[in-house]
Design an enzyme around this catalytic site. Sequence first.
Site, short mmCIF file in Angstrom:
data_model
loop_
_atom_site.label_atom_id
_atom_site.label_comp_id
_atom_site.label_asym_id
_atom_site.label_seq_id
_atom_site.Cartn_x
_atom_site.Cartn_y
_atom_site.Cartn_z
CG HIS A 40 75.39 75.02 55.15
ND1 HIS A 40 76.03 75.12 56.45
CD2 HIS A 40 74.18 74.48 55.68
CE1 HIS A 40 75.64 74.71 57.24
NE2 HIS A 40 74.32 74.33 57.01
CD GLU A 109 77.80 74.25 61.17
OE1 GLU A 109 77.43 74.61 60.05
OE2 GLU A 109 76.87 73.95 61.94
#
Length: 334
Positions: A40, A109
């Site tokens: 991330h 995402e």
Amino acid sequence: MGSMRYGYKASAEQFTPAELLDLVVEAERVGFDSAFISDHLQPWRHEGGHAPNALTWLGMAVERTSTIVLGTSVLTPTLRYHPAVIAQAFATLGQVHPGRFILGVGTGEALNEHAIGVPFPEGPERFARLRESVRLIRQLWKDDLVTFEGEYYSTDGATIYDKPPGPIPIYVAGGGPATTRYAGRVADGHICTSGKGDAYYQETIIPNLEEGIEKGGRDGADVDRMIEIKVSYDRDPERALENTRFWAALSLTPDQKQSVHSPTEMQRLADELPIEQVAKRWIVSSDAQETADAIQHYVDLGFTHLVFHGPGQDQQRFLDQFAEDVLPLLKKGA
């Protein structure tokens, strides 16, 4: 690939890079076979959140350990990265430590891409980009002077000069029918997560994975069936429940998780959820046999690589208790 494997989820969103290195050493020591880190740029929470670079961290983790297999669960090789850069990075890792890495990939995402101004396309395009990137990565690992003309990516006589000595397994994270079929057709493994109800696995995951394997003309044993199992085990039942709080964002709707691109907004939405709703995604227990039985259910569904994600801040406590109480029961039943 038929035998059971037990993995540890190194929670990049929750701990500093240094803490994660200590934890992966401990995971190896107490008997885990693998450890996976997510990649991330932004964490699920602003306060108390972390987001170390997975590629850099893997290079450090492999030097600190000796046998545990390390991988990404998951990395998106299509937006922040050019697939050729991922091919080069994993080739470098594989050169120095062959057989120690798995490249786990997914479609991504918005949280990770929006912050640096990378456009985040709709699902069909993200899936098409993923398929193309996997094809290019594998070609770069195998061939020299690769000229690749795809819809989204291209190379002009590209060569990875320090290729991995053998193929690095690529696992595809798939939650829907199309990505799951694709994983069955071309990937070395499929990744999904626990806590979504039996119907989801029996009607979406398993049949589509089997269909993909059949369409690819492959043997079922060629595809590792990996599942991240969210398990909040603690000998103190109250602590087992409260430990899930940090990961409340997992209980938001898929639409919220895909569309929200700010850690502060994600945190705000997650903090509004009652603890009972947060805990629904987890196996929450202080009873070792009860925990082992709940995990065994996923084995009965056909999963072969169980990666355990403990939600608490005290991961040393989780590793010690889980390895002492639950892991022996699972290995005994395997």
